[in-house]
Design an enzyme around this catalytic site. Sequence first.
Site, PDB file in Angstrom:
ATOM      1  N   HIS A   1      34.225 -43.712 -11.261  1.00  0.00           N
ATOM      2  CA  HIS A   1      33.567 -42.442 -10.536  1.00  0.00           C
ATOM      3  C   HIS A   1      34.070 -41.485  -9.739  1.00  0.00           C
ATOM      4  O   HIS A   1      35.093 -41.544  -9.030  1.00  0.00           O
ATOM      5  CB  HIS A   1      32.198 -43.203 -10.182  1.00  0.00           C
TER       6      HIS A   1
ATOM      7  N   HIS B   1      36.210 -41.758  -7.278  1.00  0.00           N
ATOM      8  CA  HIS B   1      37.426 -42.200  -6.763  1.00  0.00           C
ATOM      9  C   HIS B   1      37.989 -40.827  -7.056  1.00  0.00           C
ATOM     10  O   HIS B   1      39.481 -40.675  -7.135  1.00  0.00           O
ATOM     11  CB  HIS B   1      37.735 -42.662  -8.577  1.00  0.00           C
TER      12      HIS B   1
ATOM     13  N   LYS C   1      33.815 -51.373 -14.075  1.00  0.00           N
ATOM     14  CA  LYS C   1      33.169 -50.443 -14.231  1.00  0.00           C
ATOM     15  C   LYS C   1      33.457 -49.145 -13.904  1.00  0.00           C
ATOM     16  O   LYS C   1      34.415 -48.636 -14.363  1.00  0.00           O
ATOM     17  CB  LYS C   1      33.270 -51.289 -12.375  1.00  0.00           C
TER      18      LYS C   1
HETATM   19  N1  ARG Z   1      39.505 -50.675  -6.217  1.00  0.00           N
HETATM   20  C1  ARG Z   1      39.735 -51.142  -4.456  1.00  0.00           C
HETATM   21  C2  ARG Z   1      38.314 -51.012  -4.462  1.00  0.00           C
HETATM   22  O1  ARG Z   1      38.181 -49.531  -5.751  1.00  0.00           O
HETATM   23  C3  ARG Z   1      40.942 -50.691  -4.219  1.00  0.00           C
HETATM   24  C4  ARG Z   1      41.882 -51.125  -4.298  1.00  0.00           C
HETATM   25  C5  ARG Z   1      42.645 -50.266  -3.454  1.00  0.00           C
HETATM   26  N2  ARG Z   1      44.186 -51.263  -3.593  1.00  0.00           N
HETATM   27  C6  ARG Z   1      45.005 -52.258  -2.574  1.00  0.00           C
HETATM   28  N3  ARG Z   1      45.858 -52.578  -2.525  1.00  0.00           N
HETATM   29  N4  ARG Z   1      43.805 -52.465  -1.994  1.00  0.00           N
HETATM   30  O2  ARG Z   1      37.551 -50.328  -3.513  1.00  0.00           O
END
Ligand code: ARG
Length: 565
Positions: free
Chosen positions: A128, A131, A125
């Site tokens: 972007h 983030h 993905k």
């Molecule tokens: N990958 C997830 C997102 O983009 C965020 C993960 C954050 N960390 C976790 N331990 N849940 O929404």
Amino acid sequence: MDLKKIISETIGGITASESDIYALIGVPASPEMGDYCLPCFKFAKELKKSPQAIAGEIKDVLDRRRDYRPFTVSVVGGYLNFRFDRTFIASHVLPEIMSGGETFAPKESNGKTVCLDYSSINIAKPFHIGHLLTTAIGGSLYRIYRRLGYNVVGINHLGDWGTQFGKMIVAYLKWGDEKDVESRGVHALVELYVRFHKEAENDPKLDDEARAWFKKIEDGNPEALGLFEYFRSVTLKDVNKVYDRLGIKFDSYNGESFYNDKLDGVVELLNKKGLLKESEGAQIVDFSDYGMPPCLILRSDGASLYATRDLAAAIYRKDTYDFDKNLYVVAYQQNLHFKQVFKVLELCGFDWAKDCVHVPFGMVSLEGGASLSTRSGNVVYLSDVLETAVQKAEKVIEEKNPSLENKRVVAEQVGVGAVLFMALSTSRIKDLVFSYDKALSFDGETAPYLQYTHARCKSVRDKCADVKLEGMDFSVLSDEASAAVILLLNRYEEVIKDAAEKYEPSILSKYLIDLAQSYNAFYVGHRISGEEERVTKARLSLSECVRKVLKDGLNLLLINAPDQM
Ligand code: ARG
């Protein structure tokens, strides 16, 4: 030096204990009133006197004493105000900062460990602009905690599990081109993913194929795993370029898939604790007693969920790192998710559940508006934001200082720094509308303004290259403009601690702006080179201290400070 301590040691015991007084000391609303103040309202009830009378009494006691003290006292309303002797603070604060060497080395380890989950991108993905905040705030907190002597474990909890990887495989096998993916990386993968969704609208068979491929990943089929690993490495190669530009590192890339073999353990534990309940075939933890929706642990088809993996991850982190604090820098949209996960941990009886903290932040959008949806492919890549900022910085430098050496390097530091500072200077919970023009302005509250002020300090130093900073006469710095800078310099350590405690790098950002503004106000009124030697020396040492703190503070915000710009 701890000026609050000097005050509380002097007046401790008069109406309240030293530690109570220390905790109450603040900074007056306007600098004319004093450098610090003690509000006396809290004592009024117990002593049955007005705050003003109490402040007056403390002052009287002090007035009767004949011992030396480096401050004077005045009473305004219910406040006791303290004004330090200007030469005293200059002669203590500046040598303290100068003696710290060129960089402020991290304090000794305090033996504590912080796990910091941040950036946590999703495989295949786009990385972007959404983030930006987690990456910048997490990256900055990483450095701030390190500075304070913590052992920090930076974790990129990769989003590398889910049925979408079945779709990716179908799309890649049908329409993918290895050379294209090789050269365009995630962009190519994202296009394949978008194409899958378009084609699947007319051809539902594709979804079945995708499910079958995901099943193969789950079952450990080598071809499926190989492709899955391939998407992972393509994505990481791409995002690492951005991390390198931002000066960010991770100690662990254990993502969601890492916990596959640890999920049964979680389910077993929840069962043992009697927390699981069946609901429409799914396994949930019921939170109706806590006014929260249930936390889904297993779907009716037996598949695990995001929360299941986060439970496994938290337990793994405790076992592996024995953290004192376990932080998650994740958008506020996931407030409920983390509340639920932490509650489940608490109900399991883990006393360390209280050490898990969600550090939420707001949404980012680009000025002019652009929606952020992966499926439509309409998304602003962070790498493009950085590149645009750097190009704009290059133009500004071309206009302002065409003869500058290393223009491209400086443009990189200014452009990337501008983006980072914009992300790190708003209170994190506020939504941010990102504007290139604002970020790159040289006279707003921006990185370029701070970098410019730093370069100004550096050029002052170079102009006086042969002046040795020894045999100082600090009485030169007894004017108010100098004192304002010195008082701010003295707060640096406290500000770093405050930023760490509140998980809020913007506290440091705002402080650096204050420091730069106050230095620039000093600078216009005080010539440094070409004065009598003792004057040059004293002012130069102040300027050098500002340079050091600006450079160091920017570094804690992931921002470089070029010597010239
Ligand atoms: N990958 C997830 C997102 O983009 C965020 C993960 C954050 N960390 C976790 N331990 N849940 O929404």
